[in-house]
Design a protein around this motif. Sequence first.
Motif, PDB file in Angstrom:
ATOM      1  N   ASN A 294      -3.107  -3.730   9.175  1.00  0.00           N
ATOM      2  CA  ASN A 294      -2.199  -3.850   8.028  1.00  0.00           C
ATOM      3  C   ASN A 294      -0.750  -4.109   8.422  1.00  0.00           C
ATOM      4  OD1 ASN A 294      -4.027  -3.550   5.934  1.00  0.00           O
ATOM      5  ND2 ASN A 294      -3.871  -1.327   5.922  1.00  0.00           N
TER       6      ASN A 294
ATOM      7  N   ALA B  77      -0.221  -4.153  -2.139  1.00  0.00           N
ATOM      8  CA  ALA B  77      -0.850  -4.582  -0.890  1.00  0.00           C
ATOM      9  C   ALA B  77      -1.774  -3.508  -0.318  1.00  0.00           C
ATOM     10  CB  ALA B  77       0.226  -4.949   0.130  1.00  0.00           C
TER      11      ALA B  77
ATOM     12  N   ASN C 218       5.529  -8.208   6.006  1.00  0.00           N
ATOM     13  CA  ASN C 218       5.796  -9.300   5.066  1.00  0.00           C
ATOM     14  C   ASN C 218       6.202  -8.793   3.693  1.00  0.00           C
ATOM     15  OD1 ASN C 218       5.328 -11.298   6.958  1.00  0.00           O
ATOM     16  ND2 ASN C 218       3.154 -11.422   6.479  1.00  0.00           N
TER      17      ASN C 218
ATOM     18  N   LYS D  12       0.871  -7.455   7.089  1.00  0.00           N
ATOM     19  CA  LYS D  12       0.968  -7.383   5.628  1.00  0.00           C
ATOM     20  C   LYS D  12       2.136  -6.488   5.220  1.00  0.00           C
ATOM     21  CE  LYS D  12      -2.671  -5.589   3.668  1.00  0.00           C
ATOM     22  NZ  LYS D  12      -3.868  -5.226   2.892  1.00  0.00           N
ATOM     23  N   CYS D  13       2.265  -5.349   5.859  1.00  0.00           N
ATOM     24  CA  CYS D  13       3.336  -4.403   5.560  1.00  0.00           C
ATOM     25  C   CYS D  13       4.711  -5.021   5.834  1.00  0.00           C
ATOM     26  CB  CYS D  13       3.150  -3.129   6.380  1.00  0.00           C
ATOM     27  SG  CYS D  13       4.392  -1.866   6.107  1.00  0.00           S
TER      28      CYS D  13
END
Length: 113
Positions: free
Chosen positions: A69, A23, A75, A72-73
Amino acid sequence: MKKVEAIIRPSKLKAVQRGLKEADIPCITVIPVKGTGLQTSYSERYRGTEQSMILQSRVMIMCVISDSNLEKCINVIKDNATENKVGDGKIFIYHVEDAIRLSNGTTGVDAII
């Protein structure tokens, strides 16, 4: 900027680390920790005697990331660290005032990318 601290099972560390790298969040700090939460204690045999173990071995992952971010982190950690059982761990999120890269004095978000 945000600081994400996740306390997870040691067996899930490689999967979380791989997911974060994929990611584009490769910078993490990992610390072995012991603690207790909602899970019950367990017994372990040590030198022939049974002992009640209250503190569980876990791993704490720390990431300082940009606000963009954050989701995203979170998840990636949730997807890779959970077994849907008590004792899977927790994620804590803190606001970071500033960051300074020591090698060249860069500050702010530029210091963490």
